[in-house]
Design a protein around this motif. Structure first.
Motif, PDB file in Angstrom:
ATOM      1  N   ASP A  18      29.787  34.419  33.435  1.00  0.00           N
ATOM      2  CA  ASP A  18      28.659  35.058  34.102  1.00  0.00           C
ATOM      3  C   ASP A  18      29.022  36.496  34.454  1.00  0.00           C
ATOM      4  N   ASP A  19      28.010  37.328  34.617  1.00  0.00           N
ATOM      5  CA  ASP A  19      28.259  38.733  34.922  1.00  0.00           C
ATOM      6  C   ASP A  19      28.966  38.935  36.249  1.00  0.00           C
ATOM      7  N   SER A  20      28.924  37.936  37.124  1.00  0.00           N
ATOM      8  CA  SER A  20      29.607  38.069  38.409  1.00  0.00           C
ATOM      9  C   SER A  20      31.113  37.940  38.284  1.00  0.00           C
ATOM     10  N   VAL A  21      31.594  37.423  37.152  1.00  0.00           N
ATOM     11  CA  VAL A  21      33.032  37.272  36.922  1.00  0.00           C
ATOM     12  C   VAL A  21      33.575  38.560  36.325  1.00  0.00           C
ATOM     13  N   ARG A  22      34.650  39.051  36.871  1.00  0.00           N
ATOM     14  CA  ARG A  22      35.230  40.299  36.404  1.00  0.00           C
ATOM     15  C   ARG A  22      36.012  40.095  35.109  1.00  0.00           C
ATOM     16  N   ILE A  23      36.160  41.161  34.356  1.00  0.00           N
ATOM     17  CA  ILE A  23      37.039  41.178  33.186  1.00  0.00           C
ATOM     18  C   ILE A  23      38.341  41.832  33.613  1.00  0.00           C
ATOM     19  N   PHE A  24      39.441  41.083  33.549  1.00  0.00           N
ATOM     20  CA  PHE A  24      40.699  41.590  34.064  1.00  0.00           C
ATOM     21  C   PHE A  24      41.604  42.212  32.995  1.00  0.00           C
ATOM     22  N   LEU A  25      41.706  41.564  31.824  1.00  0.00           N
ATOM     23  CA  LEU A  25      42.694  42.001  30.838  1.00  0.00           C
ATOM     24  C   LEU A  25      42.037  42.315  29.504  1.00  0.00           C
ATOM     25  N   ASP A  26      42.588  43.324  28.823  1.00  0.00           N
ATOM     26  CA  ASP A  26      42.134  43.715  27.484  1.00  0.00           C
ATOM     27  C   ASP A  26      43.354  44.125  26.672  1.00  0.00           C
ATOM     28  N   ASP A  27      43.230  44.070  25.350  1.00  0.00           N
ATOM     29  CA  ASP A  27      44.296  44.488  24.431  1.00  0.00           C
ATOM     30  C   ASP A  27      45.612  43.767  24.732  1.00  0.00           C
ATOM     31  N   VAL A  28      45.550  42.467  24.922  1.00  0.00           N
ATOM     32  CA  VAL A  28      46.746  41.680  25.237  1.00  0.00           C
ATOM     33  C   VAL A  28      47.511  41.385  23.945  1.00  0.00           C
ATOM     34  N   GLU A  29      48.780  41.760  23.926  1.00  0.00           N
ATOM     35  CA  GLU A  29      49.656  41.498  22.779  1.00  0.00           C
ATOM     36  C   GLU A  29      50.927  40.835  23.285  1.00  0.00           C
ATOM     37  N   CYS A  30      51.113  39.577  22.972  1.00  0.00           N
ATOM     38  CA  CYS A  30      52.285  38.832  23.421  1.00  0.00           C
ATOM     39  C   CYS A  30      53.234  38.575  22.264  1.00  0.00           C
ATOM     40  N   GLU A  31      54.505  38.445  22.590  1.00  0.00           N
ATOM     41  CA  GLU A  31      55.497  38.066  21.585  1.00  0.00           C
ATOM     42  C   GLU A  31      55.595  36.555  21.466  1.00  0.00           C
ATOM     43  N   GLY A  32      55.156  35.843  22.479  1.00  0.00           N
ATOM     44  CA  GLY A  32      55.154  34.385  22.437  1.00  0.00           C
ATOM     45  C   GLY A  32      56.079  33.740  23.448  1.00  0.00           C
ATOM     46  N   GLY A  33      57.050  34.500  23.959  1.00  0.00           N
ATOM     47  CA  GLY A  33      58.012  33.928  24.884  1.00  0.00           C
ATOM     48  C   GLY A  33      57.760  34.267  26.337  1.00  0.00           C
ATOM     49  N   GLU A  34      56.703  35.006  26.620  1.00  0.00           N
ATOM     50  CA  GLU A  34      56.412  35.412  27.987  1.00  0.00           C
ATOM     51  C   GLU A  34      55.968  34.219  28.832  1.00  0.00           C
ATOM     52  N   ARG A  35      56.202  34.323  30.151  1.00  0.00           N
ATOM     53  CA  ARG A  35      55.794  33.259  31.067  1.00  0.00           C
ATOM     54  C   ARG A  35      54.352  33.417  31.528  1.00  0.00           C
ATOM     55  N   SER A  36      53.808  34.604  31.377  1.00  0.00           N
ATOM     56  CA  SER A  36      52.440  34.868  31.814  1.00  0.00           C
ATOM     57  C   SER A  36      51.866  35.989  30.979  1.00  0.00           C
ATOM     58  N   LEU A  37      50.550  36.051  30.897  1.00  0.00           N
ATOM     59  CA  LEU A  37      49.903  37.143  30.170  1.00  0.00           C
ATOM     60  C   LEU A  37      50.210  38.492  30.801  1.00  0.00           C
ATOM     61  N   LEU A  38      50.525  38.496  32.075  1.00  0.00           N
ATOM     62  CA  LEU A  38      50.837  39.753  32.758  1.00  0.00           C
ATOM     63  C   LEU A  38      52.147  40.358  32.257  1.00  0.00           C
ATOM     64  N   GLU A  39      53.014  39.541  31.639  1.00  0.00           N
ATOM     65  CA  GLU A  39      54.267  40.046  31.096  1.00  0.00           C
ATOM     66  C   GLU A  39      54.099  40.604  29.689  1.00  0.00           C
ATOM     67  N   CYS A  40      52.933  40.398  29.114  1.00  0.00           N
ATOM     68  CA  CYS A  40      52.685  40.861  27.747  1.00  0.00           C
ATOM     69  C   CYS A  40      52.262  42.330  27.753  1.00  0.00           C
ATOM     70  N   LYS A  41      52.323  42.937  26.583  1.00  0.00           N
ATOM     71  CA  LYS A  41      51.786  44.282  26.420  1.00  0.00           C
ATOM     72  C   LYS A  41      50.272  44.211  26.546  1.00  0.00           C
ATOM     73  N   ARG A  42      49.691  45.060  27.388  1.00  0.00           N
ATOM     74  CA  ARG A  42      48.269  44.948  27.676  1.00  0.00           C
ATOM     75  C   ARG A  42      47.781  46.230  28.314  1.00  0.00           C
ATOM     76  N   SER A  43      46.482  46.315  28.523  1.00  0.00           N
ATOM     77  CA  SER A  43      45.924  47.419  29.267  1.00  0.00           C
ATOM     78  C   SER A  43      46.088  47.165  30.766  1.00  0.00           C
ATOM     79  N   ARG A  44      45.854  48.180  31.557  1.00  0.00           N
ATOM     80  CA  ARG A  44      45.946  48.046  33.004  1.00  0.00           C
ATOM     81  C   ARG A  44      44.913  47.037  33.493  1.00  0.00           C
ATOM     82  N   VAL A  45      45.268  46.287  34.533  1.00  0.00           N
ATOM     83  CA  VAL A  45      44.379  45.259  35.064  1.00  0.00           C
ATOM     84  C   VAL A  45      43.045  45.886  35.458  1.00  0.00           C
ATOM     85  N   GLY A  46      41.972  45.306  34.939  1.00  0.00           N
ATOM     86  CA  GLY A  46      40.638  45.796  35.239  1.00  0.00           C
ATOM     87  C   GLY A  46      40.136  46.879  34.311  1.00  0.00           C
TER      88      GLY A  46
END
Length: 975
Positions: free
Chosen positions: A927-955
């Motif tokens: 729904d439009d009320s839900v924010r979009i937090f992450l874009d351009d997420v590129e993981c190597e596969g061994g990360e513990r969270s998406l936040l550890e992956c290469k990505r754009s700034r949150v939001g």
């Protein structure tokens, strides 16, 4: 993929006056024209096979199959039809053949949903609704054979057994919703087939071409040539005085072929015409290892044009010996402009030199100007012989030069009356008839009104300064009866451009539609243009060239934009055409790019244009090419609101249903059936009535397919006992297997949501209907606190996974497995054994609340970076990915999101791997009320969270919820 080709929305027609309707129609027609996109399954344009096809004959003129592919399809057809007797062959052969032959259709990519390499491909081509209904009535049992032909038969065993008996589900699996492109409508659509395989033109007659970026970062690239020695190298000259060597793979050698920067006269001023202007290699370069250059020089403060000769270094084939320079010719320049600047060798082996009229305006030198004065070399085309000159004069005069015996005329003059010819070329001739071979065409820059293109002939007078184009410039000289000038083949006014750049007649192999087309441009306006000769009348027809729209150029590595200032054109060793342009016309600005010209409407047959470059010995390092322009295929589609229309709803009348009698179609008999183990599954089925819903246990017996007795129709039949529970309209998922075309195949997963439809994969602007969602959070303990979540649970949410009321059919697994931990997981059953399977439903050891939570003041809180899957069907293993950041849940965009990133999500949830990544909000749109937090997420596969992956700034993102990514999780090694 364009859903429809409807031209004009009703609201536009209703609210637009006739005065403004025509421009809108033209604009919409142009948009529609670019959306019709012939493309093969290898992501390339269709072609005409070198030999007529014997099996899929209807695609012999234009299509996607050569003879070898046609024979392969023929073999698959006969292999399938061996399962039928004569009657079944007669009834079903036409359907099987038509479906198999769609791989040869020029619209194969659209029929298979394969226009984008990032989207899953259909297992079979998309059919039209009526055709699918006829196919189901007459030959539905051939579906399993066609699917077995695609891949592993076990992948489709349950699928075909359940849908072959259900017309609705059968056609939901096969029908392509796009009524313009589905088979067989695509064959009868007049607009799609009218100019199929011909050069694309927009409604105004502009030829639509595309480009491929070949080199960049150049400083005013003025020339590009090849050695014609089998290496397929090309040499690129910069105005500053460098010449670089590029290999056939696009890499550049770090050492320059030639460095004349200290001798070249130029400046960083924008538009300075002086500098290193051209290079030509000897036509027998492999044996006569010489190069000739044309550049501006200063000798005792006097500006000169210098033509010099160099020899190749004895130690490096990719460098000239700088100490070997020998001046062939020098001409004093009265002004700093109109320097000419073309060198080329004709098919006669002689060197042609094109020199400007000396500069300033109007050729003011002498009574008639330099160009009409044959006693000076300015404003001329020269022809000299540079062979066998090692121990003699730098050049000799060919014995048939036209003014060799004329008093006061320079013997080097081949043609005169030219103003400032910029870029000339030699026609290679038609590859079959050799028609036109040896012709020389040049662009001659005009003065105030006209630019012209000339066909150079021996002894010709091209009219300057008496004429400019077809019109008089100096009226007195123009009225001279002895002028006898050669008229240009084409001239254009300055409203189209003010500085012509001559080009080439295309004689390459890869784009047969361009054969015989002279492509040139204008430096000032950036306009690309073309001429084609009418061999009957001798006249040249003009067409402007424009860049194809995004859909037209939607092929790998193609772009549809270029820098404005077109400096030069070029031809490689194979005859393919290029042009050199820059965004900043300065000798020191690194804004130069080389573009290859590409026709997206038709290509040469596979294998016809293959080349094998000869090896090149390299001394130094290679600098690999990295394109900077965004490929059209990578451009994000723009979403626009659909115009609202007012419609009148007619009252519906209830008609009496008529009973439809369906004749049983022929059933095939497989020669060597593979026995499947018998499995008994206890399932729950839901029977709905008007007021109550009852749940009944159901036992389904799955047996191997066995031959049965011959029926009275004479067809060999097969009886199968399998689960007949309904499979609803489903999206497709991307599987790790590549299929026979090197891309993921498209299979329907087992969901029952009526809102999921296949076309949503390729329609980013279409929104899913909103439903309450069930979610699975990234904690092994389902009773964790959730009161801080911003997305509220539905009223009926259960903290234990819901057991679906149907038997899910896992894609790409053995559907006859015994009731093991895998089946329990897919049935949504809780795994209670401590050592059994996936840990997602196990209570964590210790006193904590699981990996998704941390202890904080006031109780347990979700960790930042926790993820959950939001599913409309209540499935625990799949759904839209949401991540917990800043105290609330938000979504993740699908850009750059791969299976490695999906695995990071699934491992957080307790699964071992990700089976598939679902893009374009296929598993649900937030729904439009839900924010979009992450874009351009590129993981190597061994990360513990998406936040550890290469990505754009949150939001920070450039996407919408129509691009929410989803994943399907599973166990490693299953499937």
């Amino acid at each position: 993929m364009i859903q429809t080709c409807n031209l004009v929305p009703r609201c536009i027609l209703q609210h637009t006056s006739p005065h403004h309707l025509l421009p809108i129609l033209l604009l919409l027609l142009r948009t529609w024209w670019g959306s019709c996109h012939p493309q093969c399954l290898d992501y390339k344009p269709p072609f005409e096979p070198r030999q007529p096809l014997a099996f899929c004959k209807e695609y012999s003129k234009i299509g996607c199959c050569d003879v070898e592919k046609d024979e392969e399809i023929s073999g698959r057809f006969y292999n399938i039809m061996e399962n039928f007797d004569h009657s079944g062959y007669a009834a079903c052969g036409k359907y099987v053949r038509s479906i198999l032959c769609q791989e040869c259709s020029p619209y194969a990519a659209h029929l298979y949903d394969a226009e984008d390499a990032d989207t899953p491909m259909r297992a079979l081509p998309g059919l039209c609704g009526d055709y699918c209904s006829d196919y189901w009535r007459q030959c539905r049992y051939t579906l399993s054979l066609l699917l077995e032909d695609v891949g592993n038969s076990q992948q489709f065993a349950n699928l075909t057994a359940t849908i072959e008996e259900d017309h609705r589900r059968f056609c939901e699996f096969l029908v392509l919703k796009d009524k313009e492109y589905c088979y067989p409508s695509v064959l009868t659509n007049a607009e799609l087939n009218a100019n199929l395989g011909l050069l694309n033109e927009d409604p105004e007659g502009c030829l639509e071409l595309c480009l491929q970026e070949v080199a960049n970062g150049l400083r005013n690239p003025v020339a590009m040539i090849h050695a014609d020695d089998g290496t397929h190298r090309f040499f690129v000259a910069e105005q500053l005085g460098y010449v670089w060597v590029y290999l056939a793979n696009g890499s550049r050698i770090d050492r320059p072929f030639l460095n004349l920067t200290k001798a070249v006269l130029t400046s960083p001023w924008t538009g300075d015409e002086r500098g290193f202007l051209c290079i030509a290699l000897h036509p027998r370069f492999t044996t006569v290892r010489k190069a000739y250059v044309y550049y501006s020089a200063s000798v005792k403060k006097e500006e000169r044009i210098r033509i010099s000769e160099f020899t190749v270094s004895a130690h490096d084939d990719n460098q000239l010996d700088h100490s070997s320079e020998r001046t062939i010719l020098e001409v004093v320049e009265p002004a700093s402009n109109h320097n000419g600047g073309q060198l080329l060798f004709g098919h006669d082996g002689y060197l042609y030199i094109f020199i400007g009229d000396g500069g300033r305006a109007g050729d003011p030198f002498g009574k008639f100007g330099n160009s009409q004065n044959k006693s000076t070399l300015l404003g001329k085309v020269l022809r000299v012989d540079v062979d066998f000159n090692d121990n003699s004069a730098p050049y000799s005069i060919p014995s048939d030069n036209p003014f060799l015996g004329e008093k006061e005329a320079r013997p080097e003059v081949y043609a005169y009356g030219v103003r400032n010819m910029w870029r000339c070329s030699i026609d290679r001739g038609d590859p079959v008839t050799t028609e036109g071979r040896g012709r020389m065409l040049c662009g001659d820059v005009g003065q105030n009104k006209y630019e012209e293109v000339d066909l150079i002939v021996k002894g010709g007078n091209y009219g300057w300064r008496a004429k400019e184009g077809f019109s008089c410039y100096d009226r007195k000289l123009c009225q001279n009866s002895s002028l006898d000038d050669v008229l240009p083949i084409f001239a254009y006014p300055h409203k189209l451009g003010k500085s012509v750049t001559g080009g080439y007649i295309y004689r390459g192999c890869q784009m047969p539609n361009l054969n015989g087309l002279y492509i040139f441009g204008d430096f000032m306006s950036g306009r690309l243009m073309s001429l084609r000769e009418n061999v009957t009348t001798g006249e040249w027809q003009y067409n402007e060239i424009c860049m194809g729209r995004d859909q037209t150029c939607r092929f790998p590595k193609l772009i549809n934009s270029y820098y404005k200032y077109i400096i030069s054109f070029a031809e490689d060793e194979a005859g393919e055409l290029y042009f050199l342009a820059t965004g900043v016309p300065s000798a020191t600005a690194r804004g130069g790019v080389i573009y290859k010209i590409v026709d997206p409407s038709r290509r040469a047959p596979p294998g016809k244009c293959s080349i094998k470059p000869s090896p090149v010995k390299i001394k130094g390092k290679l600098i690999h090419f990295h394109p900077k322009e965004e490929y059209v295929i990578n451009k994000k589609p723009t979403t626009t609101a659909v115009p609202t229309t007012t419609t009148t709803t007619k009252p519906t009348t209830t008609k009496k249903k008529t009973r439809i009698v369906i004749k049983k179609p022929p059933m095939p008999t497989r020669k060597k059936p593979k026995p499947l183990p018998t499995t008994t599954l206890a399932l729950k089925t839901t029977t709905k009535s008007a007021s109550t819903t009852t749940v009944k246990p159901r036992t389904v017996q799955m047996a191997a397919t066995t031959p049965a007795t011959t029926s009275s129709t004479g067809y060999r039949t097969t009886s199968t006992t399998a689960d007949s529970s309904r499979i609803a309209k489903t999206p497709t998922i991307t599987t790790p297997s590549s299929g026979r075309h090197g891309r993921p195949l498209q299979y329907p997963p087992s969901t029952t949501s009526q809102y999921f439809k296949p076309q949503l994969l390729t329609t980013p602007s279409t929104k899913l209907l909103k439903q309450p969602h069930m979610t699975l959070i990234s904690t092994p303990y389902p009773k964790a606190p959730d009161h801080r979540m911003t997305t509220a649970w539905p009223p009926y949410f259960s903290q234990t996974p819901l057991v679906p009321s149907y038997r899910p059919q896992r894609p790409l697994i053995n559907t006859t497995l015994l009731k093991t931990q895998e089946e329990k997981l897919w049935l949504g059953e809780k795994l209670e054994s401590a050592g059994e399977g996936n840990q997602v439903f196990k209570r964590p050891r210790g006193r904590g609340r699981g990996q998704g939570y941390k202890k904080a003041r006031g109780g347990w809180r979700l960790r930042v970076g926790s993820v959950r899957l939001v599913s409309a069907e209540g499935l625990p293993d799949r759904g839209r990915v949401e991540i917990f950041i800043r105290g609330q849940w938000g979504t993740v965009c699908d850009d750059l999101f791969t299976i490695k990133s999906g695995s990071v999500v699934c491992r957080q949830l307790g699964f071992s791997t990700a089976l598939a990544v679902m893009k374009r909000a296929v598993l649900g749109e937030a729904d439009d009320s839900v924010r979009i937090f992450l874009d351009d997420v590129e993981c190597e596969g061994g990360e513990r969270s998406l936040l550890e992956c290469k990505r754009s700034r949150v939001g920070k993102h450039n996407c919408s919820h129509a691009e929410d990514v989803g994943v399907i999780c599973g166990l490693q090694g299953v499937g």
